[in-house]
Design a protein around this motif. Structure first.
Motif, short mmCIF file in Angstrom:
data_model
loop_
_atom_site.label_atom_id
_atom_site.label_comp_id
_atom_site.label_asym_id
_atom_site.label_seq_id
_atom_site.Cartn_x
_atom_site.Cartn_y
_atom_site.Cartn_z
N THR A 17 13.75 -1.23 -0.30
CA THR A 17 13.94 -2.48 -1.05
C THR A 17 12.98 -2.57 -2.22
O THR A 17 13.31 -3.11 -3.28
N TYR A 18 11.77 -2.02 -2.03
CA TYR A 18 10.78 -2.03 -3.10
C TYR A 18 10.92 -0.84 -4.04
O TYR A 18 10.96 -0.99 -5.26
N VAL A 19 10.98 0.36 -3.47
CA VAL A 19 10.83 1.56 -4.30
C VAL A 19 12.04 1.85 -5.17
O VAL A 19 11.91 2.41 -6.27
N VAL A 20 13.25 1.49 -4.73
CA VAL A 20 14.44 1.79 -5.53
C VAL A 20 14.43 1.06 -6.87
O VAL A 20 14.55 1.70 -7.93
N PRO A 21 14.29 -0.30 -6.91
CA PRO A 21 14.25 -0.95 -8.22
C PRO A 21 13.05 -0.56 -9.07
O PRO A 21 13.15 -0.52 -10.30
N VAL A 22 11.92 -0.27 -8.41
CA VAL A 22 10.73 0.14 -9.16
C VAL A 22 10.98 1.48 -9.85
O VAL A 22 10.68 1.66 -11.04
N TYR A 23 11.52 2.45 -9.12
CA TYR A 23 11.79 3.76 -9.70
C TYR A 23 12.78 3.65 -10.87
O TYR A 23 12.55 4.23 -11.94
N TYR A 45 -3.44 -12.70 -12.73
CA TYR A 45 -2.17 -12.25 -12.16
C TYR A 45 -1.38 -13.40 -11.53
O TYR A 45 -0.30 -13.17 -10.98
N ALA A 46 -1.93 -14.62 -11.61
CA ALA A 46 -1.31 -15.74 -10.90
C ALA A 46 0.12 -16.00 -11.35
O ALA A 46 1.01 -16.23 -10.53
N TYR A 47 0.33 -15.96 -12.66
CA TYR A 47 1.66 -16.26 -13.18
C TYR A 47 2.70 -15.26 -12.67
O TYR A 47 3.78 -15.64 -12.18
N ALA A 48 2.37 -13.97 -12.73
CA ALA A 48 3.30 -12.94 -12.27
C ALA A 48 3.57 -13.07 -10.77
O ALA A 48 4.72 -12.93 -10.32
N VAL A 49 2.53 -13.35 -9.98
CA VAL A 49 2.71 -13.49 -8.53
C VAL A 49 3.58 -14.70 -8.20
O VAL A 49 4.47 -14.63 -7.35
N ILE A 50 3.34 -15.80 -8.89
CA ILE A 50 4.14 -17.01 -8.65
C ILE A 50 5.61 -16.76 -8.97
O ILE A 50 6.51 -17.14 -8.20
N VAL A 51 5.88 -16.08 -10.08
CA VAL A 51 7.27 -15.79 -10.46
C VAL A 51 7.92 -14.85 -9.46
O VAL A 51 9.03 -15.10 -8.97
N GLY A 52 7.24 -13.75 -9.12
CA GLY A 52 7.82 -12.75 -8.22
C GLY A 52 8.07 -13.29 -6.83
O GLY A 52 9.18 -13.19 -6.29
N VAL A 53 7.04 -13.88 -6.23
CA VAL A 53 7.17 -14.40 -4.87
C VAL A 53 8.10 -15.62 -4.84
O VAL A 53 8.91 -15.78 -3.94
N GLY A 54 7.97 -16.48 -5.86
CA GLY A 54 8.80 -17.69 -5.89
C GLY A 54 10.28 -17.40 -5.95
O GLY A 54 11.09 -18.03 -5.25
N LEU A 55 10.68 -16.44 -6.78
CA LEU A 55 12.10 -16.10 -6.88
C LEU A 55 12.64 -15.55 -5.57
O LEU A 55 13.75 -15.91 -5.14
N ILE A 56 11.88 -14.68 -4.90
CA ILE A 56 12.35 -14.10 -3.65
C ILE A 56 12.41 -15.17 -2.56
O ILE A 56 13.35 -15.20 -1.74
N PHE A 57 11.43 -16.06 -2.53
CA PHE A 57 11.42 -17.15 -1.55
C PHE A 57 12.65 -18.05 -1.73
O PHE A 57 13.35 -18.37 -0.75
N LEU A 58 12.93 -18.44 -2.96
CA LEU A 58 14.07 -19.31 -3.23
C LEU A 58 15.39 -18.58 -3.00
O LEU A 58 16.39 -19.19 -2.60
N GLN A 59 15.41 -17.28 -3.27
CA GLN A 59 16.61 -16.48 -3.03
C GLN A 59 17.00 -16.55 -1.56
O GLN A 59 18.18 -16.75 -1.22
N THR A 60 16.04 -16.41 -0.67
CA THR A 60 16.33 -16.39 0.76
C THR A 60 16.67 -17.76 1.30
O THR A 60 17.65 -17.94 2.03
N PHE A 61 15.87 -18.77 0.94
CA PHE A 61 16.07 -20.11 1.49
C PHE A 61 17.18 -20.88 0.78
O PHE A 61 17.43 -22.03 1.11
N GLY A 62 17.84 -20.24 -0.20
CA GLY A 62 19.01 -20.85 -0.82
C GLY A 62 20.28 -20.66 0.00
O GLY A 62 21.34 -21.16 -0.40
N MET A 79 11.00 -8.45 -10.32
CA MET A 79 9.88 -7.95 -9.53
C MET A 79 9.44 -6.57 -10.00
O MET A 79 8.25 -6.28 -10.09
N ALA A 80 10.42 -5.72 -10.32
CA ALA A 80 10.09 -4.36 -10.76
C ALA A 80 9.53 -4.32 -12.17
O ALA A 80 8.93 -3.32 -12.57
N ALA A 108 1.40 -6.04 -5.15
CA ALA A 108 2.31 -7.14 -5.48
C ALA A 108 3.71 -6.87 -4.93
O ALA A 108 4.36 -7.77 -4.39
N GLY A 109 4.17 -5.63 -5.07
CA GLY A 109 5.49 -5.29 -4.55
C GLY A 109 5.57 -5.46 -3.05
O GLY A 109 6.56 -5.98 -2.52
#
Length: 487
Positions: free
Chosen positions: A147-153, A272-289, A397-398, A409-410
């Protein structure tokens, strides 16, 4: 000042949606490379990991009746088998970032597919429940890392003008794996289905020997000759890679000045706060949506609404594929933010419609409308979610984390995804017993929160190199008095 970088990031995030493709720096027109056979083949090989993920998601539903009948599993025992993949996914998430940095992107994918094949074979030849659970757990560990390495690569090997559509193809392959597994599972036994699920793993294991390693990972390690050779293969033998190579080297040098050694706590520094908030926030909202609940419990939802549990899921699965194809084609045309806004808005309205349908059922007013409203709402939610919120958070995220904290972060983002998935899958049936309407109104509220989050915080990354994106999101290098880059 230390907060300037975040304010500048917010300024870029609130720019008009269709104007989010402005580039920065001196490379506005550079790095616009064409598609090459090596790039296409390398992306295809990486996407076999996404296909494996889709197969694992689609396996448990068609295999349930056969496994329970052959091995005599109770509902509780099969629930353990179905959910243990998320536990494996969390373990994989913790390992993913450091593993990808230690053995490289190719080595990580190769190792994951060996583990994944072992898991599927354990399931295929299982005689007892514990063997099933071990196999499912191993598959979970593998796909948690993939889940992490494919989009990163994929994001690291593609030029900026192609990165969006190539990376978003990951979600298309997830849906393809889900749909194919679901359909084949309706005509094949669960043991045969397990063996067929090893095909993507086998293809990737063999083909990884013929694709280049990520140039950015090689540059980070200082392997200059391999870095240039890898980048040249990906861009074509006649392509001029000098400017792109300089940009990558310069960005890595800046990151080396930032910190000689990356520690876990460094990720939580203010720059790094802004990047962490965006990355984690999007994934959190993706799941709980509501996406995980719909994917795992689609049959339960349709049965509760008196919708056909045979044709309904098939229609749902079929619609995901063309919608995901549309996302791939539109990603670099309209940008990430536009598609996220459209996706979140559509999902919000459709899941609200599902909640309304159950509300009518519970109040016994016009309850004959419940099946059609639920079917329309779920199908609309599936299409709306697939066009943006399904895959774009992983694309972003990637893109947003610099190399010196990308592993940490990933891992945090992937762990958030799997942990929140476990929470949703564990609590969903209890929520339905509490109130079917209330459950989907909560999901609708989370989708509405996603609209606000994207509008206020998520930056547009279309048309920028990874180095440009990441420098925008870092506030300031210690010991220097200037902000790295402005949008």
């Amino acid at each position: 000042m230390e907060g300037d970088g975040i304010e500048e990031g917010l300024e870029s995030a609130t720019s008009p949606l269709l104007l989010g493709d402005k580039s920065i720096g001196n490379t506005t027109t550079s790095n616009q490379h064409s598609i090459t056979p090596v790039l296409v083949f390398s992306t295809f090989v990486a996407l076999c990991g996404s296909l494996s993920y889709g197969c694992s998601v689609g396996y448990s539903s068609p295999a349930e009746s056969g496994i329970r009948e052959d091995l005599g599993l109770s509902v509780a025992a099969y629930s353990v088998f179905g959910s243990i993949v998320t536990i494996g996914g969390m373990i994989g998430a913790i390992l993913s970032g450091e593993m990808a940095d230690l053995v490289g992107r190719r080595g990580t994918m190769w190792t994951c597919q060996i583990i994944c094949m072992a898991g599927w074979l354990a399931i295929a030849f299982a005689k007892k429940a514990w063997c099933l659970d071990i196999g499912r757990f191993l598959v979970g560990v593998a796909i948690g890392i993939l889940t992490y390495v494919v989009p990163v690569y994929i994001s690291e090997i593609t030029p900026k003008n192609l990165r969006g559509r190539f990376t978003s193809a990951s979600q298309l392959l997830v849906y393809c794996g889900f749909a194919v597994t679901y359909f084949v599972g309706s005509i094949a036994s669960w043991r045969v289905l397990s063996l067929l699920a090893t095909i993507p793993s086998l293809v990737q294991i063999v083909c990884l020997f013929f694709v280049p390693e990520s140039p950015r990972w090689l540059a980070k390690l200082g392997r200059e000759k391999e870095f240039e050779a890898s980048l040249q293969r990906l861009r074509g033998t006649n392509s001029d890679i000098s400017e792109e190579a300089v940009d990558i080297r310069d960005a890595i040098e800046i990151l080396k000045q930032t910190s000689a050694e990356t520690r876990t706590l460094e990720l939580f520094q203010r720059r790094y706060a802004y990047a962490v908030i965006v990355g984690v926030g999007l994934i959190f909202l993706q799941t709980f949506g509501g996406s995980i609940a719909v994917s795992y419990y689609l049959g339960t939802i349709f049965a509760k609404a008196n919708v056909s549990t045979s044709s309904g899921p098939i229609i749902f699965a079929l619609l995901q594929i063309p919608t995901s194809v549309a996302t791939v084609l539109l990603m670099d045309l309209f940008g990430r933010r536009t598609l996220l806004m459209v996706s979140a808005t559509t999902s919000c309205l459709c899941v609200f419609l599902v909640g309304l349908s159950f509300c009518l059922q519970e109040s016994h007013n016009l309850k004959e409308l419940t099946p059609i409203l639920t079917l329309v709402g779920i199908l609309g939610f599936g299409c709306g979610f697939a066009i943006g919120m399904s895959g774009i958070p992983w694309v972003i995220m990637a893109e947003i984390f610099p190399l010196n904290v990308k592993a940490l972060a990933g891992s945090l983002v992937v762990l958030t995804s799997w942990a929140s998935s476990w929470v949703v899958t564990y609590t969903f049936n209890f929520m339905l017993e509490w109130s079917s309407a209330g459950t989907f109104f909560i999901f609708s509220g989370m989708c509405a929160l996603t609209i606000l989050f994207v509008w206020k915080l998520v930056p547009e990354t279309k048309g920028r190199t990874l180095e440009e994106i990441q420098s925008t999101l870092i506030t300031q290098i210690p010991g220097q008095n200037s902000v790295i880059a402005k949008t």
